[in-house]
Every structure is written in C-alpha cells, then in structure tokens.
Motif scaffolding. Structure first.
Motif, PDB file in Angstrom:
ATOM      1  N   SER A 196       0.860  -1.222   0.149  1.00 54.62           N
ATOM      2  CA  SER A 196       0.036  -0.129   0.054  1.00 54.62           C
ATOM      3  C   SER A 196       0.971   1.259  -0.081  1.00 54.62           C
ATOM      4  O   SER A 196       0.950   1.890   0.993  1.00 54.62           O
ATOM      5  CB  SER A 196      -0.858   0.071   1.221  1.00 54.62           C
ATOM      6  N   ASP A 199       2.143   4.991  -0.558  1.00 54.34           N
ATOM      7  CA  ASP A 199       1.429   6.298  -0.361  1.00 54.34           C
ATOM      8  C   ASP A 199       1.595   6.886  -1.884  1.00 54.34           C
ATOM      9  O   ASP A 199       2.426   7.808  -1.916  1.00 54.34           O
ATOM     10  CB  ASP A 199       2.254   7.265   0.682  1.00 54.34           C
ATOM     11  N   LEU A 200       0.477   6.892  -2.625  1.00 53.59           N
ATOM     12  CA  LEU A 200       0.796   7.527  -3.928  1.00 53.59           C
ATOM     13  C   LEU A 200       0.206   9.033  -4.131  1.00 53.59           C
ATOM     14  O   LEU A 200       0.766   9.581  -4.996  1.00 53.59           O
ATOM     15  CB  LEU A 200      -0.300   6.627  -5.005  1.00 53.59           C
ATOM     16  N   GLU A 201      -0.257   9.194  -3.089  1.00 57.50           N
ATOM     17  CA  GLU A 201      -0.778  10.754  -2.729  1.00 57.50           C
ATOM     18  C   GLU A 201       0.501  11.672  -2.533  1.00 57.50           C
ATOM     19  O   GLU A 201       0.799  12.698  -3.233  1.00 57.50           O
ATOM     20  CB  GLU A 201      -1.720  10.935  -1.864  1.00 57.50           C
ATOM     21  N   ASP A 202       1.437  11.114  -1.731  1.00 57.01           N
ATOM     22  CA  ASP A 202       2.812  11.561  -1.657  1.00 57.01           C
ATOM     23  C   ASP A 202       3.525  11.755  -2.895  1.00 57.01           C
ATOM     24  O   ASP A 202       4.211  12.836  -3.166  1.00 57.01           O
ATOM     25  CB  ASP A 202       3.894  10.933  -0.546  1.00 57.01           C
ATOM     26  N   PHE A 239       2.277  11.875  -5.888  1.00 53.75           N
ATOM     27  CA  PHE A 239       1.875  12.880  -6.837  1.00 53.75           C
ATOM     28  C   PHE A 239       1.951  14.343  -6.331  1.00 53.75           C
ATOM     29  O   PHE A 239       2.291  15.420  -7.237  1.00 53.75           O
ATOM     30  CB  PHE A 239       0.291  12.556  -7.304  1.00 53.75           C
ATOM     31  N   GLN A 240       2.144  14.395  -4.977  1.00 53.95           N
ATOM     32  CA  GLN A 240       2.618  15.870  -4.448  1.00 53.95           C
ATOM     33  C   GLN A 240       3.882  16.166  -4.696  1.00 53.95           C
ATOM     34  O   GLN A 240       4.008  17.370  -5.105  1.00 53.95           O
ATOM     35  CB  GLN A 240       2.259  15.760  -3.136  1.00 53.95           C
ATOM     36  N   ARG A 273       4.019  17.286  -8.395  1.00 50.24           N
ATOM     37  CA  ARG A 273       3.464  18.499  -8.469  1.00 50.24           C
ATOM     38  C   ARG A 273       4.342  19.608  -8.013  1.00 50.24           C
ATOM     39  O   ARG A 273       4.490  20.688  -8.644  1.00 50.24           O
ATOM     40  CB  ARG A 273       1.991  18.659  -7.662  1.00 50.24           C
ATOM     41  N   ARG A 333      -4.221   2.178 -10.138  1.00 49.71           N
ATOM     42  CA  ARG A 333      -4.331   3.303  -9.435  1.00 49.71           C
ATOM     43  C   ARG A 333      -3.449   4.313  -9.729  1.00 49.71           C
ATOM     44  O   ARG A 333      -3.857   5.761  -9.633  1.00 49.71           O
ATOM     45  CB  ARG A 333      -3.829   2.764  -7.888  1.00 49.71           C
ATOM     46  N   MET A 365      -5.081   8.126 -10.690  1.00 51.27           N
ATOM     47  CA  MET A 365      -4.412   9.319  -9.828  1.00 51.27           C
ATOM     48  C   MET A 365      -3.896  10.319 -10.573  1.00 51.27           C
ATOM     49  O   MET A 365      -3.992  11.445 -10.759  1.00 51.27           O
ATOM     50  CB  MET A 365      -3.622   8.942  -8.658  1.00 51.27           C
ATOM     51  N   LYS A 378      -6.857  12.152 -12.331  1.00 51.61           N
ATOM     52  CA  LYS A 378      -7.258  12.901 -11.564  1.00 51.61           C
ATOM     53  C   LYS A 378      -6.326  14.340 -11.266  1.00 51.61           C
ATOM     54  O   LYS A 378      -6.872  15.215 -11.109  1.00 51.61           O
ATOM     55  CB  LYS A 378      -7.140  12.360 -10.026  1.00 51.61           C
ATOM     56  N   HIS A 379      -5.221  14.118 -11.537  1.00 48.94           N
ATOM     57  CA  HIS A 379      -3.962  15.332 -11.500  1.00 48.94           C
ATOM     58  C   HIS A 379      -3.850  15.599 -12.895  1.00 48.94           C
ATOM     59  O   HIS A 379      -2.885  16.838 -12.972  1.00 48.94           O
ATOM     60  CB  HIS A 379      -2.786  14.784 -10.810  1.00 48.94           C
TER      61      HIS A 379
END
Length: 324
Positions: free
Chosen positions: A203, A205-208, A210-211, A214, A235, A239, A242-243
């Motif tokens: 699992s 942290d794909l949010e990290d 893409f942050q 960015r 996923r 994502m 989404k971005h």
C-alpha cells in the motif's frame, strides 16, 4: 508343446498389457511451474501473460488440466518471497519452471541447477548473470528477452512529441530495483530534467508521489515496467488522470494516456514454443535466447480529452490501437 503354449500365453498377455502401459504413461500429466513477481490473478483481474501462455500451450497440444498441470506462484510484489516460492516449486518436482521477470528467474536459478527454467520479461539476461550468452545460454536456463537498448529513449522521445513544451519528466519505479535502462541519462540527453521516484510495499502512499510530482512541476509521468508499479498500475493511472498528468506506461493495460513498449503478450505466446521443445528433449543450454522487440503503441483518447491533451495526428497514425 508346453513350452510353445507358455510362450503364446506370454505374448498374448503382453499384447493385452502394452496398451494399458501406454495409457498409463499418457495419463501422467506434465507439471509446469509459473513463477511471477506480481499479484495473483483473479477473475476480475486475470494475468494476460498467463492467459496467453495457456492458450499457446494448447495450440502446441498441451491443454491445462488435461495434458499439463500449471502450478502458479505469485509474490504479490514482495520480491523477498520469490526464493521460497521457487524452492517450493523444486519440492513439487515440476518438470519446467517458467519465470516472469529477472528477479523471479534469479530465484529459480538459485533454487535448481537441474530443472529447466524458461524465462520472459527479462531485459538483459547476460548482464543479469542468468545465461552465459544469448547464443549459448549454458546451464538450465533459456527463454526470451525484450532487450532494446533504445527503448527508454524512444519512450521519452514519444512524450516530447506528444507534449512539445515538456521540460521535466517524472520517472516512477520500484524501490527494490535499479533502473537498468538508464531513463535518467536518456532524459538528460534529450534536454529533459528527470525526477526519479520509487514506491514499495502493498500500500504505497501514492498521494505523496503525486504531491512530489506537482511540487517539481513535472509535465509528464513515465512509469517503469517493474513489479511494484505493475501491481499498482491502475491506481497510478487513475490518480494521474485526477491530477491531469499525462502518463506513459509500458504495455500493461493500465489505462494511462499512452502505452508503448514490447508486446509482452507476444513474448508469452512464443514462450510456449520453448516449453514444447524442452519437453520433446531439447536442452536449455543449447536453445539460444530469443530477442523479441515488437513494440506496440496504444493511445487512449478518452484520457486525452479528460486531461486536456491533444494527440498529434502523426502519433495517432502510428498507433497500433486507439481507445476512443
């Protein structure tokens, strides 16, 4: 007279027993081990390489469940589990091990020097220490390689063609593996600034991820064909959309903007030929490793519209498949 009668009875008994022995021999199924680094397939998410391998085996006369039994083992991205899985296949006394990816094949090589190992999705089997040479593999390993020293450059050139103003590209790989194709060096050679990122575990942290992309203002994401990224490819694609970030995957069915790379389905199809030849008596040491470079380009116009990217007509003309 008695001697003749005895001999006649033996001959008759022999003619009766021979078909039974033949049937018994024919009923013994061949056992193949299929070792992969990725997740175990499900009905909802089947493994295309395993599917193609089964179909190609059937075309050679080996129907799964009738003529052969395929024992599958999957590491689920936990590469440290592969040696134990390979050892399990040795204990099962499989006739041939089919290994997908260099890490899985290395585990099989360490587990046995006698059971034939046929591999696929290995970029450079000589550099990986799996075979002595492509022409004369030696040992108990042979198979197919997708080694194209120019593939990384071709992918980056394609991104530049689709995105003319591209200046910075994010490269996403597996924490456990190095980038054997030199994407960073190739990016710099093309005037791009690379941003290398790694993921690991069940699992990440794909949010990290893409942050970070960015924050560095990367204009595109090139996803390396490695176990961790393969497991989470859908996923990652979701994502990225989404971005509103353009993506390039290898041939994976991830659902990104572009897929480009050697068709792994074609590689898996040819792998059954190696298995067939070994089952008929050929030795892996004498079977040259085949280099398969049949690149496939897939463009997803639905994603392009969603993220606001216009695909140049020249790219669409070259595409093997366009998803509307």
């Amino acid at each position: 007279m008695k001697h003749r009668e005895i001999m006649l009875r033996i001959l008759v008994a022999g003619t009766i027993l021979l078909p039974v022995v033949a049937v018994a021999q024919q009923s013994e199924k061949i056992t193949l081990g299929f070792l992969g680094a990725g997740p175990a397939p499900t009905l909802a998410a089947p493994d295309p390489l395993l599917q193609t391998f089964r179909q190609s085996l059937a075309a050679h006369g080996y129907v799964d469940g009738r003529d052969v039994i395929i024992e599958t083992r999957w590491a689920g991205g936990q590469l440290d589990q592969l040696p134990a899985l390979a050892a399990e296949m040795v204990r099962l006394r499989v006739d041939i091990i089919v290994g997908v990816g260099a890490v899985a094949v290395r585990a099989a090589k360490s587990a046995t020097t006698t059971i034939p190992v046929v591999f696929e999705v290995v970029i450079d089997p000589v550099a990986n220490g799996l075979v002595a040479s492509l022409e004369r593999p030696g040992g108990n390993l042979t198979g197919l390689t997708t080694f194209d020293p120019q593939e990384a450059r071709k992918k980056l050139e394609l991104l530049k063609e689709v995105l003319p103003g591209l200046a910075r590209v994010a490269l996403l790989g597996d924490q456990a593996l190095r980038d054997s194709q030199g994407h960073e060096e190739q990016a710099r050679a093309l005037g791009l600034q690379p941003q290398s990122l790694k993921i690991a575990g069940a699992s990440p942290d794909l949010e990290d991820v893409f942050q970070a992309i960015r924050k560095e203002s990367a204009g595109a994401l090139l996803v390396l064909a490695q176990p961790a990224t393969a497991i989470h490819r859908r996923r990652i694609a979701e994502m990225a959309a989404k971005h509103r970030l353009p993506t390039l995957f290898s041939s994976s069915g991830a659902g990104g903007l572009i897929e480009f790379g050697t068709s792994l389905v074609e590689v898996s199809r040819r792998m059954a030929t190696y298995v067939d030849r070994i089952l008929k008596g050929a030795k892996p040491a004498d079977l040259p490793v085949e280099v398969v470079i049949r690149q496939e380009l897939v463009v997803n116009l639905s994603i392009a519209r969603e993220i606001g990217v216009t695909i140049p007509p020249e790219v669409l003309k070259r595409a093997d498949r366009v998803i509307q």
